[in-house]
Design an enzyme around this catalytic site. Sequence first.
Site, PDB file in Angstrom:
ATOM      1  N   GLU A  32     -64.889 -34.643 -27.788  1.00 25.49           N
ATOM      2  CA  GLU A  32     -65.292 -36.010 -27.474  1.00 25.49           C
ATOM      3  C   GLU A  32     -66.276 -36.086 -26.306  1.00 25.49           C
ATOM      4  OE1 GLU A  32     -62.264 -38.222 -24.896  1.00 25.49           O
ATOM      5  OE2 GLU A  32     -61.023 -36.749 -25.951  1.00 25.49           O
ATOM      6  N   GLN A  68     -52.689 -37.275 -31.976  1.00 25.97           N
ATOM      7  CA  GLN A  68     -52.671 -35.972 -31.294  1.00 25.97           C
ATOM      8  C   GLN A  68     -51.302 -35.719 -30.694  1.00 25.97           C
ATOM      9  OE1 GLN A  68     -56.274 -34.777 -29.111  1.00 25.97           O
ATOM     10  NE2 GLN A  68     -54.950 -34.466 -27.351  1.00 25.97           N
ATOM     11  N   GLY A  69     -50.706 -34.590 -31.018  1.00 22.97           N
ATOM     12  CA  GLY A  69     -49.398 -34.207 -30.492  1.00 22.97           C
ATOM     13  C   GLY A  69     -49.532 -33.045 -29.529  1.00 22.97           C
ATOM     14  N   SER A  78     -56.355 -35.140 -15.665  1.00 26.91           N
ATOM     15  CA  SER A  78     -56.252 -35.949 -14.454  1.00 26.91           C
ATOM     16  C   SER A  78     -57.396 -35.645 -13.488  1.00 26.91           C
ATOM     17  CB  SER A  78     -54.910 -35.690 -13.754  1.00 26.91           C
ATOM     18  OG  SER A  78     -54.868 -34.373 -13.241  1.00 26.91           O
ATOM     19  N   GLU A  81     -57.178 -34.678 -10.530  1.00 23.75           N
ATOM     20  CA  GLU A  81     -56.886 -33.421  -9.832  1.00 23.75           C
ATOM     21  C   GLU A  81     -57.311 -32.216 -10.673  1.00 23.75           C
ATOM     22  OE1 GLU A  81     -54.638 -36.672  -8.168  1.00 23.75           O
ATOM     23  OE2 GLU A  81     -54.784 -35.918 -10.219  1.00 23.75           O
ATOM     24  N   SER A 105     -49.385 -33.615 -25.423  1.00 22.87           N
ATOM     25  CA  SER A 105     -48.613 -33.863 -24.200  1.00 22.87           C
ATOM     26  C   SER A 105     -47.119 -34.021 -24.493  1.00 22.87           C
ATOM     27  CB  SER A 105     -49.115 -35.132 -23.500  1.00 22.87           C
ATOM     28  OG  SER A 105     -50.444 -34.972 -23.055  1.00 22.87           O
TER      29      SER A 105
END
Length: 401
Positions: free
Chosen positions: A244, A126-127, A372, A374, A129
Site C-alpha cells: 500500500e 487481514q489476520g 507505530s 516508535e 495482529s
Amino acid sequence: MKPDNTADALRMEVRSWLHEHLPRQWRKAMTGCDQEAFVRAQREWFYKLAAAGYATPHWPQGWPGGGRPLAEQKIIYEEVARADAPRLILYFVSLYHAACTILEWGTQEQKQLYLPRILKGEVWCQGFSEPNAGSDLASLKTRAERKGDRYVINGQKTWSTMAQYADRCLLLARSGKSDPPQGGLSYFLLDLRSKGVSVRPIAQITGDDEFAEIFFDDVEIPVENRIGADGEGWAVAQSTLSSERGLTLVELTQRMRYALPRIVATMREQGLIDDGARRRELGELIPKVHAACALADRYLLKRISGEEAPGDASVVKLYYSRVLREFVSLGMRCGGLSAQFQEDFTRGGGQETGNWPVDFMNSYNWSIAGGSDEVQRNIISERLLRMPREPRNWQLSGERS
C-alpha cells in the site's frame, strides 16, 4: 521542458469521470448511517471504479485498468483526493494487500482463482495482529499445525478491518519453532466461512465498528491454500505490508491538503477569522501540510526511478501522522465548545472530515496503524541513517531500570 500532454489528458479524463459518477451528497448520506448502509454504498462505489479501471491501476497489464506506470497511478489518486471521493475502506485489503500478495507469491492456480473474485466484489481482511502481537508481529501465537494435507489453526486475531463483512482472510500463523521467531511463520489464504471461525466486531470510542477480532477453533485449511513455502510467511507478510505504500500516502496527504478550507470554514463559523493567534497557527500548519504532500510525492518519484531506500516510506508515514494530529487539533481549538461534542461521524471519509471530535480520535489510529510511530523511528534510524540496532534483549546492553 515540453508539457506532458498524456498526463494532462489522463488527469482531465479522471476528473471528468469523477464529476459524472461521484455519488452525490455521499457525505450527507454516510453521516450517521448504519454499517449495513455503508457496506452497500461501498459496494456500489467499488463496482463503478472497477468498471472504469480506476480501482486497479496498480494491477498488471491484462486486468481492467492495469499496467499503468506509477506516474499515471499517482494522477488517478490525486484526482480521487481532489474530488473528495469516498475511501474504499471495505475493499482496501482486497485491492492491495490480497491482490499484490497473490500476484507476487501466488501460484498460477491461486491467481486464476482469487483475482477475478476480487474484481467481482469479494471482500478480504487481514489476520496479522493479535492481542499481544501488534508492533512486535513476530511474537504472534496463533498456531498452524500440519496434519497430512491440511493445517489446523487455533488462536485469535484482532484489529482486522471490516472482517465481519469479509469473505476471506490473509492469515499469518506459527507453523514451527524458530530462532529468530520470524522463521517459524507461514501464510495462508483462509475462507472465513470455514468451520470453527468466529468474528466479533469491536466497538470503538467513535461509535464505529470498523475493526473486528477473529477466533480460530480447530479450523482446517488445505495445504494448497498456503501461499509461499512453509516457514516463509514472514517474507510474504513483508510484501503484503509494503503493497500500500506510495499511492496511499499520496492520497492521504492530498486529502489533508484539500481539507484545509474546512478549518477556515470553522474559523468563520466561530468568528475567529480575524483572530491573530488562530491565524498564526493556521499559517504554521499550511506549510507543514504542503511539506507532507511534497514528501509523499518525492517518495513516489524515488520509487518510479528505482531509487527508493529502506526507510523512505517510514519518513512519510511518520511525518503524516504528526501533521494530521496538528491538523485536527487546530480544528478542535477553532471549533470551541461546539467542537467538544461528538456528532455522528461520516463513514467512508478520511481523517479530516471537519467533524473535529471524531477526526481527533481517529487521528491517533495513524500513530499505530501500519506500524507505530516508535516502529517507524526505529526503521528510519536503523535502515536509513544506519544507526546501531536496538539490542534484542535489554539485558545484553548493560542497562538497568
